[in-house]
Design an enzyme around this catalytic site. Structure first.
Site, mmCIF file in Angstrom:
data_model
loop_
_atom_site.group_PDB
_atom_site.id
_atom_site.type_symbol
_atom_site.label_atom_id
_atom_site.label_comp_id
_atom_site.label_asym_id
_atom_site.label_seq_id
_atom_site.Cartn_x
_atom_site.Cartn_y
_atom_site.Cartn_z
ATOM 1 N N ASP A 133 33.161 38.555 27.018
ATOM 2 C CA ASP A 133 34.037 37.657 27.764
ATOM 3 C C ASP A 133 33.338 36.323 28.000
ATOM 4 O OD1 ASP A 133 36.114 36.853 29.913
ATOM 5 O OD2 ASP A 133 36.751 38.854 29.322
ATOM 6 N N HIS A 184 36.522 35.243 34.679
ATOM 7 C CA HIS A 184 37.473 36.009 33.856
ATOM 8 C C HIS A 184 36.935 37.400 33.534
ATOM 9 C CE1 HIS A 184 39.743 37.050 30.132
ATOM 10 N NE2 HIS A 184 40.729 36.397 30.728
ATOM 11 N N SER A 225 44.947 39.549 28.669
ATOM 12 C CA SER A 225 43.537 39.764 29.018
ATOM 13 C C SER A 225 43.379 40.963 29.932
ATOM 14 C CB SER A 225 42.968 38.539 29.736
ATOM 15 O OG SER A 225 42.755 37.478 28.857
#
Length: 534
Positions: A169, A209, A386
């Site tokens: 990521d 994220h 995601s």
């Protein structure tokens, strides 16, 4: 995802000079005179990695051998230093002046040189959709997990024990301070960490994220939030930087190779690539053919090593691009679309098919209003493939623990077949929402049972259990296997029950207290039962 809104971040350069040198991949012609050999893989692969290959009958091949060090040394002598190296593609990532490119290309052992990024591109910059963000009540992740039957997997004792999951990521902000992730540190469940953007082992940057993605998988706070695979071990890699350049695809390649060498089982990637800041690097939809994009090629190689790959399909469904992004076009991974709470495609979820007209995405899970834990430690509901991707990754991880005899591609195929619309797939949800119950029936029960095997006493504090077989098992050979909570076989033997002797006693004397799975597979019928020994 590839065409994402960039976060405003404080740029911290760690481990780099501030030179304006561009980044290039230098590919070599061969691995001649290597000190390594395919007959001695323990020199460059962990025992766990070797065992994964042996279990799936995968041979060690030349692309497993490390890059030739003499070639790297020759570049070093020219003042060109390797940053990362790829044994699978036989090349290295370097920083050098444009004026040095012709010199390097002229070397006899250099096949080609590829420009992949300008100067220093700082880390950080994936914005997941944060719409519908709000505080949640206890059991916030239950809905997204239960849609796939992950709650049943956990009840059966499959929470990822003994499995190793890679999460690639943009960064994992504050994971060391989030209560629900503390067990990863106290129990040493983070096996490896690497930041391929800054070339350090620091993955806790200003990007959150990956934190949210990891929470969906690994969080373990029973009073508030339990992830899909809370008992698994993890490898955390930062591969995504602030700019959109092809170097990020190569960062993924480097991370996959490291994870492979450590012995990873499953890799989750909530990233995708189509259009870059440098238009000369951009792909077209016709490139989404399963073999063109750099990261797709890397994923295809990773799959040949026995690794199960799960990738978010992309958030392009309501944008000009519209379709899946690489590496979701690979036929060797599961591309995951997003649905809302009613089971319909989320408007942003990317469409298929692949450019060569294969069904994509492969499956779908909750990606609109998915419960995540943010970098502040709060639980909120957010949007994006995601977040549907790691739900399926957790599902795949626990399912493989339950059925460790499967190969990586057999596992992915089983997940597709367990989808609620497997018989009528489309290019919005793929084969649909996978489900543990359906997967179990497909993997373990080839024909429905009219009568179950009687197992008693269960639970038991004795050192044995009894099995009494119904008519369907009589006069046929069957295999009895006992599997522990880590998915490891602890005993196995063959029986042939008869009408006059259809009771079998299984010795548990050498087994510690805990949960076991008893599997009995005959020629025409099969059976599975959870056994509890006190």
């Amino acid at each position: 995802m590839s065409r994402k809104t960039k976060l405003i971040v404080i740029l911290i350069f760690i481990g780099f000079s501030l030179s304006a040198q561009d980044r290039y991949m230098v590919f070599f012609t061969d691995k001649f005179n290597s000190p390594y050999s395919i007959s001695n893989p323990s020199q460059y692969l962990s025992q766990r990695s070797i065992q994964r290959r042996e279990k799936q009958r995968i041979s060690i091949v030349e692309n497993d051998l490390p890059v030739n060090q003499t070639y790297i040394d020759a570049l070093n002598n020219l003042g060109i230093k390797a940053i990362h190296r790829s044994k699978w593609m036989n090349g290295i990532l370097v920083e050098m002046e444009t004026s040095s490119v012709n010199l390097v290309e002229a070397l006899s052992f250099v096949e080609r040189v590829e420009y992949v990024a300008p100067g220093q591109v700082p880390s950080g910059g994936i914005s997941g959709d944060e719409a519908n963000s709000k505080f949640a009540n206890a059991g916030a992740a239950d809905f997204q997990n239960n849609m796939l039957g992950i709650d049943e997997m956990h009840e059966d004792g499959f929470e990822g024990q003994g499995m190793l999951v890679g999460v690639f990521d943009g960064g994992f902000q504050n994971i060391g301070q989030i209560a629900a992730l503390q067990h990863l540190f106290t129990s040493n469940k983070i096996v490896a960490q690497k930041n391929y953007v800054t070339n350090t082992t620091i993955v806790e940057n200003s990007e959150s994220h990956g934190t949210r993605v990891l929470s969906i998988l690994a969080a373990n706070n029973p009073s508030e939030y339990v992830g899909a695979a809370p008992a698994a071990n993890y490898i955390l890699c930062v591969t995504e930087g602030a700019g959109e350049y092809r170097v990020e695809e190569y960062n993924w390649l480097f991370a996959a190779e490291m994870a492979d060498s450590v012995g990873v089982d499953v890799i989750n990637t909530s990233l995708g690539y189509s259009v870059f800041d440098d238009a000369t690097m951009s792909y077209t939809y016709s490139d989404m053919d399963g073999e063109t994009a750099v990261i797709t090629k890397a994923a295809n190689i990773a799959a040949t090593k026995g690794i199960a790959l799960i990738n978010s399909a992309g958030n392009e469904g309501n944008k000009v691009w519209r379709f899946i992004t690489a590496p979701s076009d690979s036929e060797n991974l599961l591309s995951v679309g997003a649905i809302d709470a009613t089971g319909f495609r989320a408007s942003f979820s990317s469409f298929g098919p692949s450019a060569d007209n294969r069904i994509k995405p492969d499956v779908s899970a909750l990606g609109q209003g998915t419960a995540v834990i943010t970098a502040s430690g709060n639980i909120s509901f957010q949007n994006g493939t995601s977040f549907s991707g790691p739900v399926v990754t957790g599902f795949a991880t626990c399912l493989w623990q339950a059925f460790p005899e499967l190969t990586n591609l057999e596992l992915l195929d089983l997940i597709r077949k367990s989808g609620h619309q497997f018989n009528s797939p489309d290019n919005e949800l793929g084969y649909g929402i996978p489900n543990y119950g359906r997967a179990y029936e497909l993997a373990f029960t080839p024909e429905p049972l009219e009568n179950e095997v009687l197992v008693y006493p269960n639970p038991t504090s004795d050192n044995f259990i009894n099995l009494v077989f119904p008519e369907g098992f009589l006069s046929e050979s069957a295999t009895v296997t006992l599997i522990d909570i880590n998915g490891q076989q602890v005993s196995s033997f063959h029986i042939e029950p008869q009408m006059s002797s259809n009771r079998v006693k299984i010795d548990l004397n050498n087994q510690t207290a805990g949960i076991y799975i008893l599997r009995i597979k005959g020629q025409r019928t099969s059976f599975k039962k959870k056994i509890i020994k006190y």
